[in-house]
Write an enzyme that holds these catalytic residues in place. Structure first.
Site, PDB file in Angstrom:
ATOM      1  N   SER A  16       0.816  -1.207   0.000  1.00 35.92           N
ATOM      2  CA  SER A  16       0.000   0.000   0.000  1.00 35.92           C
ATOM      3  C   SER A  16       0.857   1.268   0.000  1.00 35.92           C
ATOM      4  CB  SER A  16      -0.941  -0.042   1.194  1.00 35.92           C
ATOM      5  OG  SER A  16      -1.792   1.052   1.193  1.00 35.92           O
ATOM      6  N   ASP A  22      -2.142   1.513  -3.407  1.00 33.80           N
ATOM      7  CA  ASP A  22      -2.902   0.408  -3.985  1.00 33.80           C
ATOM      8  C   ASP A  22      -4.373   0.771  -4.182  1.00 33.80           C
ATOM      9  OD1 ASP A  22      -3.376   0.412  -1.296  1.00 33.80           O
ATOM     10  OD2 ASP A  22      -3.493  -1.761  -1.095  1.00 33.80           O
ATOM     11  N   GLY A  41       0.369  -0.845  13.567  1.00 31.71           N
ATOM     12  CA  GLY A  41       0.330  -2.221  13.097  1.00 31.71           C
ATOM     13  C   GLY A  41       1.148  -2.401  11.824  1.00 31.71           C
TER      14      GLY A  41
END
Ligand code: 16G
Ligand code: MG
Length: 555
Positions: A68, A284, A509
């Site tokens: 991404s 993305d 994360g």
């Protein structure tokens, strides 16, 4: 079909040996790290996706290779479940275990999954694979394919696609193409058909001008390529001008994440008239934000919260008009601007739910409503419709009971077309953009009208390096720290000093950092609150590097 599990180890040893010793975890974005540490991971995900497909009676499973908005050397992988959802949580654990065993243990681990999940290893399976345009993606894709082939599974590669496209293909395949046709053309066709029908022949309305400036770099990612291809399928029903078509490093000073976090224009934006709508997507193409510069040269951001409120107002209006009895709700995360939450609750009067960061949490919560709108402030989101909503809207559009007036039937038809325009499987920048354009056009709004709905509280995001970010554990949808001891109490004391103050701290994360968010009534208070929270976190959570400095008090 007989499958020899010994091939699993042989292939791993010869082609994809595990070259790292540290454990990694399947997180909100799947596995994501430097590309050279991912070959064995990809191979193993090819194995796992095949097992997942067989566990799901041969339904198609997706594997998307992308990092991404991460920097260019990174890559990543995530699995897509049959209805386009993120991989089920119990299988996330299986993925983590499978990746962390040694090559020697791999075959046994596969055998264990087969036994525990009662998988018929000789049964049919299908895995769809897609990738973004990083130069290392093709090699990683090959590793996924080899994983599938090792277990004698069926694999179909779509080459370079956006993440939302892959989700869409998977759903098409598992619904016998009822959702759409599982090709790139099928995807474009589904979106453009409904968009053009919603727009009609009057391209401009009220303050709405048919001119959108699109950051063609799209973080220099796959979004750029696909958007350019997509635009070729549209005629002048949407007037888009693309800037930044050139090559460059992925996500370098551009893209939705850059615009959102830096709260400024991407580089390369040409001279444009004030108040012109501009938008940017991420690497993305699953995140979208709008922005514009006003007559005072002031930058204005219209982020995921704004998109969510815009959509909520539009859908509520149509639902009221056609009179179907469905529940509607909006899901946000702690990053949502406090002003947006107030607006949704007090003005739109739509219930708001808050979940932890990460699309799967929002998506899951949104399915509790008949019409569930979910958006992260960073621009990732969509709308999901329950079967009940779909059926009742469909019945209204056909005036099944013959008891509706023309206006009600027209509203139901418009709702059906809107459902078609939305990629319900996951946040999709292209589909979300068409939806935003449809709503602004319907309302006859320009960016200033859109911005006028409410005023964002000043807000800031900071990053902090700590020795081990896992010393911070959070609860209550990321809004409270459970550990380290005393940190939450200190944050509460700091927040209480500032009108409309709010702040929280959570481990990222996707990066090895701790994230700090703060908002307050003024810019000065916001920056000060963020720095104070950074400092206390640095001290209590083992910060590394220079201690954050706090600006002197203005009081
Ligand atoms: C991933 C998540 C996104 C989340 C972000 C948080 C998906 C598909 N994407 O990109 O929803 O906002 O991580 O990143 O779930 P952070 O944990 O580094 O703050
Ligand atoms: Mg993304």
């Amino acid at each position: 079909m007989s499958v020899n599990l010994r091939a699993v180890y042989a292939f791993a040893r010869e082609m994809y040996p595990k070259n790292v010793t540290t454990d990694i975890q399947y997180g909100t974005a799947g596995f994501r790290t430097r590309n050279d540490k991912l070959y064995y991971v990809m191979y193993r995900m090819g194995l796992l996706a095949t097992l997942r497909s067989r566990a799901k009676d041969g339904q198609t499973i997706g594997v998307m290779i992308t990092a991404s908005h991460n920097p260019e050397p990174d890559n990543g992988v995530k699995l897509v479940d049959p209805m386009g959802e993120m991989l089920d949580q119990s299988w996330e654990k299986l993925a983590t275990n499978l990746v962390n065993v040694s090559d020697m243990e791999l075959q046994d681990e596969i055998a264990r999954i087969i036994e525990n999940e009662k998988i018929d290893i000789g049964s049919a399976s299908c895995v769809f694979v897609g990738m973004d345009n990083r130069y290392h993606s093709p090699g990683l894709l090959k590793a996924v394919e080899d994983g599938v082939l090792t277990l004698k599974g069926r694999v179909k590669s779509f080459g370079i696609v956006t993440t939302p496209m892959l989700h869409y293909f998977v759903v098409c395949a598992n619904t016998n193409n009822a959702y759409g046709v599982a090709t790139e053309e099928g995807y474009y066709d589904k979106l453009t058909t409904s968009f053009k029908r919603l727009r009609g022949t009057e391209f401009e309305r009220g303050n709405y001008k048919n001119k959108l400036i699109f950051d063609g770099k799209c973080a220099n990612g796959v979004g750029a390529r696909k958007m350019l291809r997509f635009l070729k399928t549209m005629d002048n029903s949407l007037g888009i001008e693309v800037f930044n078509k050139g090559e460059g490093k992925i996500n370098h000073e551009c893209g939705a994440d850059y615009v959102k976090v830096q709260q400024g224009c991407p580089i390369g934006l040409p001279e444009i008239e004030p108040n012109t709508r501009c938008c940017s997507v991420d690497g993305d193409a699953d995140r979208l934000v709008y922005f514009f510069t006003d007559a005072n040269n002031q930058f204005n951001l219209l982020d995921g919260d704004r998109i969510a409120t815009l959509i909520a107002g539009y859908l509520m209006d149509l639902i009221e008009k056609c009179g179907v009895d469905v529940t509607i709700g909006l899901v946000q995360t702690a990053y949502a601007n406090g002003a947006s939450t107030e607006y949704i609750q007090n003005v739109l009067k739509v219930p708001v739910a808050t979940t932890s960061t990460g699309v799967k949490h929002l998506h899951h919560k949104a399915t509790e409503f008949d019409v569930g709108i979910y958006f992260e402030a960073n621009g990732h989101g969509t709308v999901v419709f329950s079967n009940k909503a779909r059926k009742s809207i469909h019945a209204a559009s056909k005036n099944v009971g013959n008891d509706l007036n023309e206006e009600q039937v027209a509203a139901a038809r418009k709702l059906l077309l809107t459902i078609d325009l939305i990629n319900e499987t996951v946040g999709d920048a292209i589909s979300d953009m068409l939806l935003v354009e449809t709503i602004l056009h319907t309302n006859g709004w320009d960016v200033k009208d859109w911005l006028a709905a409410y005023t964002d509280l000043p807000n800031v995001q900071q990053k902090l390096m700590v020795a081990d970010r896992n010393v911070i554990r959070v609860t209550d949808a990321d809004r409270k720290c459970v550990t380290p001891d005393g940190l939450q109490k200190e944050i509460d004391l700091l927040v209480a000093k500032y009108p409309k103050g709010r702040s929280f701290v959570r481990p990222s994360g996707t990066e090895d950092v701790v994230r700090i968010y703060a908002e307050a009534a003024t810019r000065e208070d916001t920056d000060r609150l963020a720095s104070e929270v950074s400092l206390i976190t640095y001290r209590l959570a083992g910060g590394i590097g220079r201690e954050p400095s706090v600006p002197l008090s203005h009081m």
